[in-house]
Write an enzyme that holds these catalytic residues in place. Structure first.
Site, PDB file in Angstrom:
ATOM      1  N   VAL A  68       0.815  -1.228   0.000  1.00  0.00           N
ATOM      2  CA  VAL A  68       0.000   0.000   0.000  1.00  0.00           C
ATOM      3  C   VAL A  68       0.844   1.272   0.000  1.00  0.00           C
ATOM      4  O   VAL A  68       0.320   2.362  -0.239  1.00  0.00           O
ATOM      5  CB  VAL A  68      -1.000   0.044   1.187  1.00  0.00           C
ATOM      6  CG1 VAL A  68      -1.999  -1.091   1.113  1.00  0.00           C
ATOM      7  CG2 VAL A  68      -0.267   0.073   2.532  1.00  0.00           C
ATOM      8  N   SER A 145      -5.922   4.009  15.772  1.00  0.00           N
ATOM      9  CA  SER A 145      -5.463   3.255  16.945  1.00  0.00           C
ATOM     10  C   SER A 145      -5.691   4.111  18.179  1.00  0.00           C
ATOM     11  O   SER A 145      -5.720   5.347  18.081  1.00  0.00           O
ATOM     12  CB  SER A 145      -3.966   2.970  16.787  1.00  0.00           C
ATOM     13  OG  SER A 145      -3.362   2.667  18.017  1.00  0.00           O
ATOM     14  N   TYR A 158       4.477   5.325  15.317  1.00  0.00           N
ATOM     15  CA  TYR A 158       3.205   4.631  15.113  1.00  0.00           C
ATOM     16  C   TYR A 158       2.032   5.541  15.496  1.00  0.00           C
ATOM     17  O   TYR A 158       1.081   5.727  14.721  1.00  0.00           O
ATOM     18  CB  TYR A 158       3.201   3.358  15.955  1.00  0.00           C
ATOM     19  CG  TYR A 158       1.964   2.507  15.821  1.00  0.00           C
ATOM     20  CD1 TYR A 158       1.772   1.705  14.699  1.00  0.00           C
ATOM     21  CD2 TYR A 158       0.989   2.505  16.816  1.00  0.00           C
ATOM     22  CE1 TYR A 158       0.635   0.916  14.576  1.00  0.00           C
ATOM     23  CE2 TYR A 158      -0.149   1.721  16.705  1.00  0.00           C
ATOM     24  CZ  TYR A 158      -0.323   0.925  15.583  1.00  0.00           C
ATOM     25  OH  TYR A 158      -1.450   0.147  15.464  1.00  0.00           O
ATOM     26  N   ALA A 160       1.967   8.790  15.809  1.00  0.00           N
ATOM     27  CA  ALA A 160       1.877   9.957  14.922  1.00  0.00           C
ATOM     28  C   ALA A 160       1.229   9.565  13.598  1.00  0.00           C
ATOM     29  O   ALA A 160       0.389  10.295  13.060  1.00  0.00           O
ATOM     30  CB  ALA A 160       3.270  10.537  14.688  1.00  0.00           C
ATOM     31  N   SER A 161       1.594   8.387  13.083  1.00  0.00           N
ATOM     32  CA  SER A 161       0.998   7.957  11.801  1.00  0.00           C
ATOM     33  C   SER A 161      -0.499   7.722  11.973  1.00  0.00           C
ATOM     34  O   SER A 161      -1.300   8.050  11.097  1.00  0.00           O
ATOM     35  CB  SER A 161       1.681   6.684  11.284  1.00  0.00           C
ATOM     36  OG  SER A 161       1.358   5.557  12.078  1.00  0.00           O
ATOM     37  N   LYS A 162      -0.888   7.185  13.112  1.00  0.00           N
ATOM     38  CA  LYS A 162      -2.311   6.878  13.338  1.00  0.00           C
ATOM     39  C   LYS A 162      -3.122   8.142  13.631  1.00  0.00           C
ATOM     40  O   LYS A 162      -4.312   8.219  13.310  1.00  0.00           O
ATOM     41  CB  LYS A 162      -2.454   5.867  14.475  1.00  0.00           C
ATOM     42  CG  LYS A 162      -1.879   4.487  14.133  1.00  0.00           C
ATOM     43  CD  LYS A 162      -2.626   3.854  12.979  1.00  0.00           C
ATOM     44  CE  LYS A 162      -2.231   2.415  12.739  1.00  0.00           C
ATOM     45  NZ  LYS A 162      -2.993   1.784  11.644  1.00  0.00           N
ATOM     46  N   ILE A 191      -6.075  -5.845  20.833  1.00  0.00           N
ATOM     47  CA  ILE A 191      -6.693  -6.881  20.001  1.00  0.00           C
ATOM     48  C   ILE A 191      -5.643  -7.972  19.765  1.00  0.00           C
ATOM     49  O   ILE A 191      -4.503  -7.664  19.374  1.00  0.00           O
ATOM     50  CB  ILE A 191      -7.157  -6.295  18.646  1.00  0.00           C
ATOM     51  CG1 ILE A 191      -8.081  -5.072  18.848  1.00  0.00           C
ATOM     52  CG2 ILE A 191      -7.848  -7.357  17.802  1.00  0.00           C
ATOM     53  CD1 ILE A 191      -9.362  -5.331  19.604  1.00  0.00           C
TER      54      ILE A 191
END
Ligand SMILES: NC(=O)c1ccc[n+]([C@@H]2O[C@H](COP(=O)([O-])OP(=O)(O)OC[C@H]3O[C@@H](n4cnc5c(N)ncnc54)[C@H](O)[C@@H]3O)[C@@H](O)[C@H]2O)c1
Length: 253
Positions: A68, A145, A158, A160-162, A191
């Protein structure tokens, strides 16, 4: 007995990250509700297996190997979906990666890769699918997230990307809402999937900080997120746009 839900009868759904965890559960759930599913992922064998399981669950399904974060591969994945099924009604962006490191030690290459897959990958998929979603008056469900909402120690890139995924989702919802396209996001936490099985924390990890993200009871399976994604992607959520919903066992409450 109530009739099984068939909210995606005649709908075409593109799911990224479909080889594993939440993406695989989403492909299976939407197929079980009648959807025709294009399962996209980096992992060739596993995504083929997911497509097989989705088809067995009741829908039609096809697998497509796609990174992606690569604009060319994203474009040809979307084209393959339209060639195979004729349209796109729902885009579920689930592909993602997680790496832990002390922020002051994280190599910039690692930061870039996390942002490229989680945020740029989500953007590229939305961008390529939007012309088709405008035709079908379809919708997008992105995967953010709890780390976008509360600091995740050792997970700056992670989180920051979310958080970027939430801003992207809100922008798309606002920009395209009047044209009939909705965009929402899920914020999972705790999860049980391969991603959370054996997290590689730094050697001197402070688990008290990490435990601030613990759920009230226990970790749950990926089908709990798939159920929420199915709701947001369905006509049951026709008036839900630009929203993000936590599915995390109250870990942030
Ligand atoms: N498990 C959790 O508790 C949790 C919590 C918050 C958010 N999430 C998010 O949910 C999503 C699914 O995670 P999961 O827990 O099912 O993890 P997972 O590792 O089981 O699945 C992630 C999938 O994404 C695929 N992927 C990774 N990079 C890719 C790329 N460049 N192109 C295409 N596919 C790629 C992987 O091959 C894998 O199949 C991710 O976006 C993750 O960040 C998970």
């Amino acid at each position: 007995m109530t009739a099984p839900l068939r909210r995606f009868e005649d709908k075409v759904v593109l799911v990224t990250g479909a080889a594993s965890g939440i993406g695989a559960a989403t492909a299976e759930r939407l197929a079980a509700e009648g959807g025709r599913i294009l399962c996209a992922d980096l992992q060739e064998e596993a995504v083929a297996e997911s497509a097989k399981r989705a088809a067995e669950a009741g829908g039609e399904a096809e697998a497509r190997v796609t990174d992606v974060s690569d604009p060319e591969q994203v474009r040809s994945c979307v084209e393959a979906c339209v060639d195979r099924f004729g349209r796109i009604d729902v885009l579920c962006n689930v592909a993602g990666i997680l790496r832990f490191a002390h922020t002051h030690e994280m190599p910039v290459e690692e930061w870039n890769r996390i942002v490229q897959v989680n945020l740029t990958g989500t953007f590229l998929m939305c961008q390529a699918a939007l012309p088709h979603l405008l035709e079908s008056r379809g919708c997008i469900v992105n995967t953010s997230s709890t780390s976008a909402l509360k600091g995740l120690p050792y997970g700056a890139a992670y989180g920051a990307s979310k958080a970027g995924v939430l801003a992207l989702t809100a922008a798309i919802a606002t920009e395209y809402g009047r044209k009939g396209v909705r965009a929402n996001a899920v914020c999972p936490g705790s999860i049980s999937t391969p991603m959370t099985k054996d997290p590689a924390f730094p050697d001197d990890v402070n688990m008290r900080l990490v435990m601030r993200h613990s759920p009230l009871d226990e970790f749950r399976g990926p089908e709990t997120v798939a159920g929420l994604i199915a709701f947001l992607a369905s006509e049951d959520a026709a008036h839900v746009n630009g929203e993000h919903v936590r599915v995390d066992g109250a870990s942030l409450s």
